[in-house]
Design an enzyme around this catalytic site. Structure first.
Site, PDB file in Angstrom:
ATOM      1  CG  ASP A  29      -3.350   4.151   3.795  1.00  0.00           C
ATOM      2  OD1 ASP A  29      -4.447   4.016   4.360  1.00  0.00           O
ATOM      3  OD2 ASP A  29      -3.025   3.512   2.767  1.00  0.00           O
ATOM      4  CD1 TRP A  74      -2.331  -2.146   1.602  1.00  0.00           C
ATOM      5  CD2 TRP A  74      -3.068  -0.974  -0.171  1.00  0.00           C
ATOM      6  NE1 TRP A  74      -3.396  -2.823   1.046  1.00  0.00           N
ATOM      7  CE2 TRP A  74      -3.864  -2.130  -0.034  1.00  0.00           C
ATOM      8  CE3 TRP A  74      -3.343  -0.091  -1.219  1.00  0.00           C
ATOM      9  CZ2 TRP A  74      -4.919  -2.422  -0.908  1.00  0.00           C
ATOM     10  CZ3 TRP A  74      -4.386  -0.382  -2.092  1.00  0.00           C
ATOM     11  CH2 TRP A  74      -5.158  -1.532  -1.929  1.00  0.00           C
ATOM     12  CE  LYS A  79      -8.900  -2.778   3.213  1.00  0.00           C
ATOM     13  NZ  LYS A  79      -8.138  -1.908   2.342  1.00  0.00           N
TER      14      LYS A  79
HETATM   15  C1  LIG Z   1      -7.571  -1.273   1.305  1.00  0.00           C
HETATM   16  C2  LIG Z   1      -6.472  -0.313   1.473  1.00  0.00           C
HETATM   17  C3  LIG Z   1      -6.303   0.782   0.611  1.00  0.00           C
HETATM   18  C4  LIG Z   1      -7.193   1.004  -0.584  1.00  0.00           C
HETATM   19  O1  LIG Z   1      -8.427   1.408  -0.152  1.00  0.00           O
HETATM   20  P1  LIG Z   1      -9.616   1.778  -1.163  1.00  0.00           P
HETATM   21  O2  LIG Z   1     -10.584   2.410  -0.242  1.00  0.00           O
HETATM   22  O3  LIG Z   1     -10.094   0.501  -1.772  1.00  0.00           O
HETATM   23  O4  LIG Z   1      -9.092   2.710  -2.174  1.00  0.00           O
HETATM   24  C5  LIG Z   1      -5.279   1.661   0.863  1.00  0.00           C
HETATM   25  N1  LIG Z   1      -4.448   1.497   1.918  1.00  0.00           N
HETATM   26  C6  LIG Z   1      -4.575   0.455   2.757  1.00  0.00           C
HETATM   27  C7  LIG Z   1      -3.632   0.318   3.905  1.00  0.00           C
HETATM   28  C8  LIG Z   1      -5.592  -0.474   2.565  1.00  0.00           C
HETATM   29  O5  LIG Z   1      -5.728  -1.514   3.405  1.00  0.00           O
END
Ligand SMILES: *Cc1c(COP(=O)(O)O)cnc(C)c1O
Length: 362
Positions: free
Chosen positions: A173, A103, A197
């Site tokens: 993030d 990521w 998530k």
């Molecule tokens: C799932 C995830 C993303 C991408 O997220 P989207 O909402 O699908 O764009 C980015 N960073 C991390 C750490 C993730 O787990």
């Protein structure tokens, strides 16, 4: 009776049954409006109340201080990979990234398209099996910000110490571990997360930005892409993701009802402890490849002695109603993703299954 299985998928996540049932009961007619929530105006009184309650709940449950603004956006964490550098670009300054895996890399790729970008720490050679210690991260004097990924969802590593970047803004993030533990908010200039998530269903993206950082964000961007655009109307510059925000609010109601952030933190440790225990007590039959100090509480990854056994394990687990345990296609093996709404019982049952499978196959 509906059937609910244990959903260990990496995202979208399992959601609490009370939230789903409440949404079902209110779906066709919301209140006594004569229509469903997804049909009514987002400028009307009823949606306005939900929107404000969702913002207030997130602030309360997560403990977001008044120094930070909360935005509800679209485009997922993926759009934030671009929006962060676009908004925080300063001539003569460099975006700094901590490369902890899949990521983080996506964030770096987008930042490079916007301006000068430097990777200040990477464990690429070590195959991303660990997070850096706080002291390993040194922000450059010319940094526009330092970006970290607090939990690498695919690699299964989580950051338990955050770097001290001084006056350089720290951006994180937190898509896969937001709302799973209390945070030192004063350290963070900006936090973002796709909601699917730990917060709710897909569709909503949460950005938590410190007000002084927001003040300095660029204004020469297309309207939607500028953070500042979304502040005056409380993230209703355009039509918000009405249903996703409503579901997130119901999820937050549930979090509150079971004990809030502290309880989420406790449950995360407990669930992860159970699965890592099953791995560590298998005499090396199950192996977790990541560094012990960086083991994620959200995404537990492990291998079996052979790929054939992994395939068999996943097949039998599926039949036993454990869903979503296949590791990401880029790394293989198994992965149990256990976000806020995963009951501790799910981890207990999975650990039992793992012990039984080992007995039958070793
Ligand atoms: C799932 C995830 C993303 C991408 O997220 P989207 O909402 O699908 O764009 C980015 N960073 C991390 C750490 C993730 O787990």
């Amino acid at each position: 009776m509906v059937k609910r299985i244990f959903n260990f998928a990496a995202g979208p996540c399992t959601l609490p049954l009370p939230a789903l049932e409440k949404a079902a009961s209110e779906f066709v007619e919301y209140g006594s409006s004569g229509m469903s929530l997804i049909e009514m105006s987002h400028r009307g009184k009823q949606y306005d109340a939900i929107h404000n309650a969702a913002l207030a709940s997130l602030r309360e449950v997560f403990g977001v201080p008044d120094t930070h603004e909360i935005l509800f956006l679209q485009g997922g964490a993926t759009l934030q990979f671009g929006m962060v550098p676009m908004n925080m670009k300063v001539e003569g300054k460099t975006f700094e990234y901590v490369n902890t895996g899949a990521w983080a890399k996506k964030g770096i790729l987008d930042a490079k398209k916007i301006g000068p970008t430097r990777v200040i720490w990477t464990d690429e050679a070590g195959k991303f099996m660990r997070m850096p210690k706080a002291a390993e991260i040194k922000a450059g004097a010319d940094a526009a910000y330092v970006h970290v990924t607090s939990n690498e969802t695919i690699g299964g590593i989580e950051m338990f110490e955050f770097p001290d970047t001084g006056s350089i803004p720290l951006v994180a993030d937190m898509s896969s571990d937001i709302l799973s533990r209390p945070l030192p908010f004063e350290r963070f200039a900006l936090i973002y997360a796709g909601a699917q998530k730990n917060l709710g269903p897909a569709g909503n993206t949460v950005v938590i930005i410190r007000k002084d950082v927001l003040e300095k964000c660029r204004e020469d961007l297309p309207a939607y892409l500028g953070y500042k655009t979304h502040v005056p109307d409380k993230s209703m510059y355009n039509t918000p993701t009405v249903f996703a925000i409503y579901m997130m609010k119901l999820n937050l109601d549930w979090v509150k009802s079971v004990g809030g952030l502290k309880e989420m933190d406790k449950r995360a440790s407990k669930r992860a402890g159970i699965i890592y225990g099953a791995i560590d007590n298998s005499g090396g039959w199950y192996r977790c490849p990541v560094d012990k100090a960086s083991r994620s509480r959200m995404n537990v990854v492990w291998r079996l002695p052979t790929e054939e056994l992994e395939e068999k394990f996943l097949g039998e687990a599926g039949k036993a109603d454990f869903s979503g345990l296949k590791g990401h296609r880029s790394v293989g093996g198994c992965r149990a993703s256990m976000y806020n709404a995963m009951p501790v019982e799910g981890a207990e049952k999975l650990a039992e299954f793992m012990a039984g499978f080992k007995k039958r196959n070793s």
